[in-house]
Design a protein around this motif. Structure first.
Motif, mmCIF file in Angstrom:
data_model
loop_
_atom_site.group_PDB
_atom_site.id
_atom_site.type_symbol
_atom_site.label_atom_id
_atom_site.label_comp_id
_atom_site.label_asym_id
_atom_site.label_seq_id
_atom_site.Cartn_x
_atom_site.Cartn_y
_atom_site.Cartn_z
ATOM 1 N N GLN A 211 -33.271 67.473 -141.313
ATOM 2 C CA GLN A 211 -34.530 66.726 -141.370
ATOM 3 C C GLN A 211 -34.269 65.238 -141.577
ATOM 4 N N ILE A 212 -33.322 64.924 -142.450
ATOM 5 C CA ILE A 212 -32.982 63.529 -142.729
ATOM 6 C C ILE A 212 -32.433 62.866 -141.471
ATOM 7 N N GLN A 213 -31.525 63.571 -140.754
ATOM 8 C CA GLN A 213 -30.944 63.014 -139.531
ATOM 9 C C GLN A 213 -32.018 62.765 -138.480
ATOM 10 N N ILE A 214 -32.922 63.737 -138.303
ATOM 11 C CA ILE A 214 -33.969 63.594 -137.288
ATOM 12 C C ILE A 214 -34.926 62.463 -137.643
ATOM 13 N N LYS A 215 -35.309 62.396 -138.928
ATOM 14 C CA LYS A 215 -36.212 61.324 -139.342
ATOM 15 C C LYS A 215 -35.555 59.961 -139.125
ATOM 16 N N ARG A 216 -34.251 59.866 -139.442
ATOM 17 C CA ARG A 216 -33.546 58.601 -139.253
ATOM 18 C C ARG A 216 -33.522 58.211 -137.777
ATOM 19 N N PHE A 217 -33.234 59.200 -136.898
ATOM 20 C CA PHE A 217 -33.162 58.929 -135.464
ATOM 21 C C PHE A 217 -34.523 58.485 -134.925
ATOM 22 N N VAL A 218 -35.587 59.223 -135.292
ATOM 23 C CA VAL A 218 -36.925 58.881 -134.796
ATOM 24 C C VAL A 218 -37.354 57.519 -135.329
ATOM 25 N N ALA A 254 -43.337 51.095 -124.956
ATOM 26 C CA ALA A 254 -43.239 51.641 -126.318
ATOM 27 C C ALA A 254 -43.439 53.149 -126.309
ATOM 28 N N MET A 255 -44.408 53.641 -125.511
ATOM 29 C CA MET A 255 -44.634 55.087 -125.407
ATOM 30 C C MET A 255 -43.440 55.785 -124.780
ATOM 31 N N ALA A 256 -42.793 55.126 -123.825
ATOM 32 C CA ALA A 256 -41.632 55.724 -123.161
ATOM 33 C C ALA A 256 -40.443 55.844 -124.109
ATOM 34 N N ILE A 257 -40.309 54.877 -125.014
ATOM 35 C CA ILE A 257 -39.162 54.879 -125.933
ATOM 36 C C ILE A 257 -39.353 55.875 -127.072
ATOM 37 N N LEU A 258 -40.580 55.999 -127.564
ATOM 38 C CA LEU A 258 -40.827 56.798 -128.773
ATOM 39 C C LEU A 258 -40.606 58.292 -128.503
ATOM 40 N N PRO A 259 -39.624 58.926 -129.156
ATOM 41 C CA PRO A 259 -39.357 60.357 -128.921
ATOM 42 C C PRO A 259 -40.205 61.240 -129.847
ATOM 43 N N VAL A 264 -42.009 67.297 -133.491
ATOM 44 C CA VAL A 264 -42.832 68.447 -133.118
ATOM 45 C C VAL A 264 -41.938 69.645 -132.810
ATOM 46 N N ALA A 265 -40.876 69.394 -132.033
ATOM 47 C CA ALA A 265 -39.948 70.469 -131.680
ATOM 48 C C ALA A 265 -39.279 71.030 -132.934
ATOM 49 N N GLN A 676 -19.171 83.960 -131.696
ATOM 50 C CA GLN A 676 -17.707 83.868 -131.681
ATOM 51 C C GLN A 676 -17.239 82.458 -132.043
ATOM 52 N N LYS A 677 -18.202 81.579 -132.272
ATOM 53 C CA LYS A 677 -17.871 80.213 -132.657
ATOM 54 C C LYS A 677 -17.769 80.108 -134.173
ATOM 55 N N PRO A 678 -16.942 79.191 -134.677
ATOM 56 C CA PRO A 678 -16.900 78.987 -136.137
ATOM 57 C C PRO A 678 -18.183 78.344 -136.630
ATOM 58 N N PRO A 679 -18.490 78.464 -137.924
ATOM 59 C CA PRO A 679 -19.698 77.824 -138.463
ATOM 60 C C PRO A 679 -19.658 76.316 -138.240
ATOM 61 N N ARG A 680 -20.831 75.734 -138.039
ATOM 62 C CA ARG A 680 -20.885 74.288 -137.848
ATOM 63 C C ARG A 680 -20.667 73.573 -139.183
ATOM 64 N N ASN A 681 -20.165 72.376 -139.092
ATOM 65 C CA ASN A 681 -19.966 71.550 -140.277
ATOM 66 C C ASN A 681 -21.290 70.924 -140.673
ATOM 67 N N VAL A 682 -21.777 71.295 -141.871
ATOM 68 C CA VAL A 682 -23.099 70.828 -142.296
ATOM 69 C C VAL A 682 -23.138 69.319 -142.496
ATOM 70 N N GLU A 683 -21.970 68.710 -142.753
ATOM 71 C CA GLU A 683 -21.924 67.260 -142.956
ATOM 72 C C GLU A 683 -21.850 66.494 -141.645
ATOM 73 N N ALA A 684 -21.551 67.203 -140.550
ATOM 74 C CA ALA A 684 -21.395 66.527 -139.262
ATOM 75 C C ALA A 684 -22.743 66.051 -138.735
ATOM 76 N N SER A 685 -22.694 65.042 -137.865
ATOM 77 C CA SER A 685 -23.917 64.545 -137.234
ATOM 78 C C SER A 685 -24.490 65.610 -136.312
ATOM 79 N N LEU A 686 -25.742 65.444 -135.968
ATOM 80 C CA LEU A 686 -26.411 66.394 -135.084
ATOM 81 C C LEU A 686 -25.668 66.506 -133.761
#
Length: 818
Positions: A211-218, A254-259, A264-265, A676-686
């Motif tokens: 949530q923090i990463q997404i809020k920062r990106f938006v 501005a509307m085109a840039i704003l994700p 919502v997703a 079959q993949k290893p767990p993701r690193n929770v500290e890694a970026s999105l």
């Protein structure tokens, strides 16, 4: 350490309860009453995108362009409708979660014990209170057996409070030990809890890393949109000297840039993901738990009922006193109404025994009892019949019962020999003792009775049939499995070996854990997977040591004493059927069917949800880039028809992207290699820089294809409406192909086309149909400032959209072939 009191109340009738409900209302607090529709509407009208659309609409009205203005109004309502639908769908999913988390209580109605939601309690109801349960309303104790209550939520006092008959009990407090009956006196806002203005069901609001990463990106994109708005407004006004046109053009950019699709997703994925889990018997109490599941690295499991079947049977009775009363005294040390699996096994063994054809406790009453306590624990019951024929019995951990019995060296050696032999067969072993005590002032500590060691009881609880398969699935997913149990070390080793747990050969006890320094314990938990004779403090230390090592811990537990470790673990897991209310309250995940395979499903679904969210966000990034560049580059490069895309066109593209991101990708199935993949690193970026680079490259190549069609239209001498039609058609076609390409970043289209997603074809077909309607319905084409395209030019647009995306399929095929 209190004596019991008996009540003769019959509770309320159904008619009386209905009358009380009309008078006092439901047993819920003000903060729990929600108006999700108003909240959703408020969320929508305060979104930056909605504000930009409203400003653009107001400008059209101010300029007298009523056709465009009313079209904008319709578009705003359509956008708001879609967002409201998505918010409502997510809210319904969350409401389903709240319903599952609401406690059921046992109530005496019409002389019968029934289960009801706690909200249906009314003053006068008689409620059963059991160990580990949260007290659902304020009330007066009618009957109690060794009842202690944790009232820290009200008083801040951490020590449990002993309760006597006629004492008050309070909503929101928790039964630590014992049992009782209470009569409800206050409900809802009239309770002490309600007077404090607290909400029992309030969920944690701490932001997760994602949530923090997404809020920062938006937020960053919002700032970029604001800067672009100012710069393009100044540039456009300088070139054309038309303030209104410059303002509309800047709003378009501005509307085109704003994700705005990303938040919502995210909400849709987490809320609907948690709802889907319920359908598989998995309750994620907070949607944020869904995010954490994909990053779990260690699974810490309780033995009884999690790894084993929790179907205890008495496997062996070892008499060591020569009186053959081990089984009988074990029953005297059990609760009057047995509910524990071991006590049920003892009673069943007694009732099928030739020596004891019936329950010897008939006609007796408990006059004093000591709860299961100590380290390791034991419990004691004192029974009498008509003030005479006193029987005192205890049962508990062999070491503890042997210690309080004051056994000599020979007996001690004999007991440990039998215990090791039993435990090595996977049996759970209890010590049993009896005492003779004539006084009426009972000792403060149960250890102080003159105990005589009677013998040993061995119980067998076999591993679940699917546990080895479940462990193998954990290992394939790159997770480490640990067993943490209160059982004997040899028992733990045998069960872990039978279940297929790796590293069963090396084990540690709770006492050894407590003797280690933090640094030594952090080293030990990297090597040891089996922990025996564990108690709450030791469990908590193991969880904290794993967390200090950077592990993401999923911890299972079902008892009162598991609460601290469950709360400390990033993912606390409780059992829905046998778990206590304390365990379920502390846990973030509840397995409703008590099936360990549910944890595999939960982790798989958590990974799928996270993986699909990443696909959706990468899709949004890739499709936003060409919209931004098609708006901006013609202006910077001085091309004709610089206002090729206006707010109306951007709105349409948003209407295409919103359901694609929030609905189509949310419905995508898990990819074949996900577990079959290893767990993701929770500290890694999105996203890694490489992943982000690929998404930006996708957007750049689509931009090239769209601008290529821009130039091809100019080359043909098409007017502005024709150029806009070719640009718009190419953009929509590219979007359709991008949606198909981004279904997987590992597998190519020949494989992903077989993925089952019934929603995707519908969304793609609607998008293509609406494009054709805009191009070939005269009034709609005129409204969008376009003109019909020839079949040849439409085919060129289709080919350009396809070519700008198909390279990525070739890239995936080459990568998989290497």
């Amino acid at each position: 350490m209190t004596s019991g009191n008996t009540s003769t109340t019959a509770g309320l009738t159904s008619q009386q309860a209905a009358e009380q409900l009309n008078i006092y209302g439901r047993n819920e607090l003000e903060g729990q009453r929600r108006n999700p529709l108003l909240q959703s509407l408020f969320n929508i009208v305060t979104e930056p995108m909605f504000i930009l659309l409203a400003v653009a609409c107001a400008l059209y009205f101010a300029l007298g362009d009523l056709t465009e203005a009313w079209m904008m109004v319709v578009s705003i309502l359509f956008v708001a409708g879609i967002e409201l639908y998505q918010e409502t769908k997510s809210e319904r999913a969350l409401e389903a979660l709240r319903k599952y988390t609401r406690a059921q209580v046992r109530v005496l109605r019409d002389g019968q014990w029934i289960e009801l939601p706690s909200e249906d309690l009314v003053p006068g109801d008689v409620v059963s209170l059991e160990e580990g349960e949260r007290i659902p309303a304020d009330g007066m104790l009618l009957e109690q057996h060794d009842l202690t209550v944790d009232e820290s939520v009200l008083t801040g006092e951490s020590l449990p409070v002993d309760k006597q008959a006629q004492n008050k009990v309070f909503q929101g407090t928790t039964v630590v030990s014992g049992s009782g009956l209470c009569q409800v006196t206050e409900t809802g806002a009239a309770t002490a809890f309600g007077q404090l203005g607290k909400s029992i069901d309030s969920m944690e609001t701490v932001k997760t890393p994602l949530q923090i990463q997404i809020k920062r990106f938006v937020t960053q994109m919002g700032i970029a949109g604001g800067l672009a708005f100012v710069l393009v407004f100044v540039l456009n006004y300088w070139l054309e000297q038309d303030i209104w046109a410059a303002l509309l053009f800047s709003l378009t950019l501005a509307m085109a840039i704003l994700p705005e699709e990303i938040p919502v997703a995210f909400s849709a994925f987490m809320g609907l993901g948690a709802y889907r889990m319920i359908q598989h018997g998995i309750l994620a109490k907070r949607p944020g738990t869904v995010e954490s599941l994909g990053s779990a690295t260690v699974i810490c499991l309780d033995k009884t009922g999690t790894i084993t079947q929790n179907s205890m049977s008495v496997a062996e009775v070892q008499d060591l006193s020569g009186r053959n009363k081990v089984l009988e005294y074990a029953l005297w040390a059990s609760e009057p109404a047995v509910f524990d699996a071991m006590e049920r096994a003892v009673l069943e063994k007694v009732l099928t025994s030739a020596a004891l054809p019936e329950d010897p406790r008939a006609g007796h009453q408990i006059v004093h009892e000591y709860a299961l306590s100590g380290r390791p624990p034991m419990m004691t019951h004192i029974w009498e019949k008509d003030g005479q024929h006193r029987v005192i019995a205890c049962k508990g951990a062999v070491e503890r019962v042997l210690e309080v019995s004051g056994a000599d060296e020979q007996l001690t050696e004999q007991v440990f020999l039998h215990t090791e032999k039993m435990a090595a067969q996977g049996f759970r072993v209890l010590g049993v003792a009896s005492a003779v005590y004539e006084g009426y002032t009972f000792p403060e500590d149960q250890s102080d009775f003159p105990w005589q060691f009677e013998g040993l009881l061995a119980f067998y609880d076999p591993p679940k049939e699917n546990v080895a398969q479940v462990f193998n699935q954990f290992y394939q997913a790159g997770l480490r499995v640990m067993m943490i149990t209160g059982d004997h070390k040899a028992t733990a080793e045998h069960i872990s070996r039978s279940a297929g747990l790796k590293g069963w050969e090396l084990s540690m006890t709770g006492k050894q854990i407590m003797d280690l320094s933090d640094a030594d314990l952090q080293d030990a938990v990297q090597r040891v997977n089996v922990f025996a004779r564990m108690f709450p403090d030791a469990k908590l230390r193991v969880v904290n040591a794993l967390k200090a090592n950077g592990e993401i811990v999923a911890m299972s537990g079902d008892g009162v004493n598991d609460g601290p470790a469950l709360k400390s673990a990033q993912i606390g897991v409780a059992m829905g059927k046998k778990g206590t209310e304390i365990a379920k309250s502390a846990a973030s995940l509840v397995l409703l069917e008590d099936d360990l395979h549910g944890m595999v499903l939960a982790i798989a679904m958590g990974r799928r949800i996270y993986d699909n969210l990443r696909k959706a966000i990468r899709y949004i990034i890739s499709i936003h880039l060409p919209i931004v560049l098609v708006v901006l580059l013609p202006l910077l490069l001085g091309w004709p028809y610089v206002h090729i895309l206006m707010p109306l066109h951007v709105i349409f593209l948003e209407l295409v992207m919103d359901p694609t991101a929030a609905v189509a990708f949310e419905n995508e199935p898990a990819e074949p290699n996900l577990m079959q993949k290893p767990p993701r690193n929770v500290e890694a970026s999105l996203f890694s820089w490489n992943e982000l680079g690929v998404s930006l490259l996708q957007g750049a190549i689509i931009t090239a294809g769209v601008l290529g069609m821009y130039q091809w239209a100019l080359y043909q001498g098409l007017p502005e409406t024709g150029v806009r039609s070719m640009v718009f058609a190419t953009m929509v076609f590219a979007n359709l192909f991008l949606t198909l390409a981004n279904r997987s970043f590992d597998f190519a289209l020949p494989q992903t086309i077989r993925y089952k997603n019934p929603v995707l074809p519908i969304i793609l077909a609607i998008s293509a149909l609406v494009l054709l309607l805009i191009l070939y319905l005269p009034w709609l084409s005129k409204l969008f400032g376009m003109e019909p395209l020839s079949i040849t030019n439409l085919a060129w647009c289709f080919l350009a959209g396809f070519s700008s995306v198909v390279w990525f399929e070739c890239y995936k095929w080459i990568k998989n072939s290497a």
